[in-house]
Each structure stands twice: as structure tokens, then as C-alpha cells.
Design an enzyme around this catalytic site. Sequence first.
Site, mmCIF file in Angstrom:
data_model
loop_
_atom_site.group_PDB
_atom_site.id
_atom_site.type_symbol
_atom_site.label_atom_id
_atom_site.label_comp_id
_atom_site.label_asym_id
_atom_site.label_seq_id
_atom_site.Cartn_x
_atom_site.Cartn_y
_atom_site.Cartn_z
ATOM 1 N N GLY A 182 -29.452 -29.962 -8.397
ATOM 2 C CA GLY A 182 -30.898 -30.941 -8.466
ATOM 3 C C GLY A 182 -31.006 -31.523 -7.690
ATOM 4 O O GLY A 182 -31.613 -32.194 -7.996
ATOM 5 N N ASN A 207 -33.775 -30.927 -5.601
ATOM 6 C CA ASN A 207 -34.663 -30.850 -5.204
ATOM 7 C C ASN A 207 -35.647 -31.232 -5.975
ATOM 8 O O ASN A 207 -36.835 -31.706 -6.642
ATOM 9 C CB ASN A 207 -34.911 -28.879 -5.259
ATOM 10 C CG ASN A 207 -34.924 -28.517 -4.120
ATOM 11 O OD1 ASN A 207 -35.946 -28.515 -2.878
ATOM 12 N ND2 ASN A 207 -33.973 -27.729 -3.494
ATOM 13 N N ARG A 230 -32.182 -17.324 -11.618
ATOM 14 C CA ARG A 230 -32.013 -16.383 -12.837
ATOM 15 C C ARG A 230 -33.085 -15.639 -12.833
ATOM 16 O O ARG A 230 -33.721 -16.463 -13.043
ATOM 17 C CB ARG A 230 -31.453 -16.857 -14.166
ATOM 18 C CG ARG A 230 -30.135 -16.595 -14.995
ATOM 19 C CD ARG A 230 -30.265 -17.299 -16.480
ATOM 20 N NE ARG A 230 -29.323 -17.974 -16.269
ATOM 21 C CZ ARG A 230 -27.842 -17.088 -17.104
ATOM 22 N NH1 ARG A 230 -27.773 -15.817 -17.244
ATOM 23 N NH2 ARG A 230 -26.468 -17.489 -17.274
ATOM 24 N N ASN A 264 -41.423 -21.373 -7.461
ATOM 25 C CA ASN A 264 -39.540 -21.214 -6.372
ATOM 26 C C ASN A 264 -39.929 -22.025 -5.438
ATOM 27 O O ASN A 264 -40.516 -22.149 -4.803
ATOM 28 C CB ASN A 264 -39.405 -20.029 -7.266
ATOM 29 C CG ASN A 264 -38.070 -19.768 -6.515
ATOM 30 O OD1 ASN A 264 -36.973 -20.434 -7.200
ATOM 31 N ND2 ASN A 264 -37.472 -18.712 -6.300
ATOM 32 N N HIS A 315 -37.763 -21.570 -2.700
ATOM 33 C CA HIS A 315 -36.565 -20.670 -1.827
ATOM 34 C C HIS A 315 -35.973 -20.701 -0.338
ATOM 35 O O HIS A 315 -36.621 -21.137 0.635
ATOM 36 C CB HIS A 315 -36.641 -19.108 -1.585
ATOM 37 C CG HIS A 315 -35.841 -17.702 -0.943
ATOM 38 N ND1 HIS A 315 -34.847 -17.853 -2.399
ATOM 39 C CD2 HIS A 315 -35.899 -17.313 -0.537
ATOM 40 C CE1 HIS A 315 -34.413 -16.032 -1.630
ATOM 41 N NE2 HIS A 315 -34.733 -16.110 -0.009
HETATM 42 C C1 GAR Z 1 -31.340 -24.255 -3.122
HETATM 43 O O1 GAR Z 1 -32.031 -24.207 -2.204
HETATM 44 C C2 GAR Z 1 -33.158 -23.276 -3.545
HETATM 45 O O2 GAR Z 1 -33.832 -23.221 -2.181
HETATM 46 C C3 GAR Z 1 -32.091 -22.565 -3.740
HETATM 47 O O3 GAR Z 1 -30.708 -22.817 -4.761
HETATM 48 C C4 GAR Z 1 -30.525 -24.172 -4.008
HETATM 49 C C5 GAR Z 1 -30.828 -25.389 -5.421
HETATM 50 O O4 GAR Z 1 -30.567 -27.060 -5.075
HETATM 51 N N1 GAR Z 1 -32.182 -21.573 -4.664
HETATM 52 C C6 GAR Z 1 -32.540 -20.632 -4.661
HETATM 53 O O5 GAR Z 1 -31.609 -19.798 -4.168
HETATM 54 C C7 GAR Z 1 -33.655 -19.932 -5.677
HETATM 55 N N2 GAR Z 1 -33.240 -18.557 -5.536
HETATM 56 P P1 GAR Z 1 -30.245 -28.310 -6.150
HETATM 57 O O6 GAR Z 1 -30.062 -27.690 -7.029
HETATM 58 O O7 GAR Z 1 -30.489 -28.945 -4.777
HETATM 59 O O8 GAR Z 1 -31.877 -27.845 -5.905
#
Ligand code: GAR
Length: 211
Positions: free
Chosen positions: A17, A19, A98, A114, A116
Site C-alpha cells: 500500500g 502508493n 487481479r 492504474n 504500472h
Molecule cells: C507497485 O510497484 C505497482 O506499480 C505494482 O505493484 C506495486 C504495488 O506497491 N503494480 C503492478 O505491477 C500492477 N500491474 P504498493 O502496494 O506499495 O503500492
Amino acid sequence: MNGQSPLRLGILGSGKGSNFVAIADACAAGRINAVPVQVLSDVEDAGILAQARQRNIPARYLSPGKFRTRLDEVAEQTWVASLREAQVELVVLAGFMRVLKIGLLSAFAGKIINIHPSLLPAFPGLEAWRQALDYGVKVAGCTVHFVDAGIDSGPIIGQQTVPVLDGDTAATLHERIQVAEHELYPACVGKLAHRGFCVQGRRVLGLSPRA
Ligand code: GAR
């Protein structure tokens, strides 16, 4: 701020979490005109739920149903109902692992974004930072985009680059990308909250006074 009421955010995440924290802190500090009204996770003990509760933001685990990579149809309707009940205006995926299907996509058409961890369209899918490192690119980064029915394929709202260094491991590169994510994601949510953009085909354009 522009005098409009804060944009109501519903945040979906499966992981730690960070972000979500960057966005919630930007909202709380008044840097962006938005407010997180609900956090949902498909993982019962996800860090994102604990981070939300620490900030007194309503946070719930909701069952994803019987599939591993998406919500099943019954679960999807529960998630949609929960977001609607909280009067969510923008659905923010923050490490939600998901793929979204038609039930959620149509309930919030054009209102799901989103982040990425790559410079799309390069390296969609899982562990994008590792894909970038293995490919040997010298510049990596992150992308915020609208979500459509594809995998990491919707119109791009913003991107930020980071260098790939000779000594990088997958972990150090992901760490550097995450620092960029924590700047980019709140900035993009702020742009949407300001309603200062329009979408032309695949292009998300800023609105200037003369546009
Ligand atoms: C982040 O790096 C995000 O870009 C990635 O998961 C991580 C979540 O971190 N998302 C993906 O790869 C989606 N395809 P967080 O839980 O610390 O925000």
C-alpha cells in the site's frame, strides 16, 4: 483548488500500500483535491488495509471469489456495490493484482486508473521491473493509465522515468521505480481531480485556457 468538491476515491490494492499512502498523504495535506473514501483488498492481511485503518479511512477485505487472477462474477457485484455505496467517483488501482472484467469496467466506465511499474507499452504484466532489467534497457520508469479490458493497455495519463544503473538488482530497480511512483500517482490523481484534461482517442490531453 478549483472550488469543486474533492474527488471521491475508491482504492483497490493487494499489497503493502505504499502508493495508497502517497495518495492519501497528498489528499490530507491538501496538495490534491481528492479524498479516499474507501479501500478494498482481495488479501485479508494486506498492508494497504492496515495503512488505511491507521488513517481512519474505511477499509474492507472482500472475497475475490473462486478465481486466482480475477474477481468472479458474484464477487464483482459485491465490489461494485461497495464502491457505489461509498459514492466513489474514481477507482484507483494501487498494486491490485487481479485483471478487471466487464462488471467493474462497465460500472465505472472511464473512471478506473492504474499504476504500472514500467514505461508502457513496454513490459506489461507481472514484475515489470525485472522484465526491464533482464531486457537490458537503460531507462525504466512507471506509468499511470486508464484501465480498459486489456492488460496494462489503456490510455496513458502520465509517465516518469528512472535510470537503470549497472549495479542494479531487481529489488534496487523496483525501489527506485517506487520512489517515482509515489510522485507520479498523486500528481495524476490531482490532474484528474482538477478535471483539467480530455481524452482524444488514445491521447489524454491537458486542457489549456485556449484549448
Ligand atoms: C507497485 O510497484 C505497482 O506499480 C505494482 O505493484 C506495486 C504495488 O506497491 N503494480 C503492478 O505491477 C500492477 N500491474 P504498493 O502496494 O506499495 O503500492
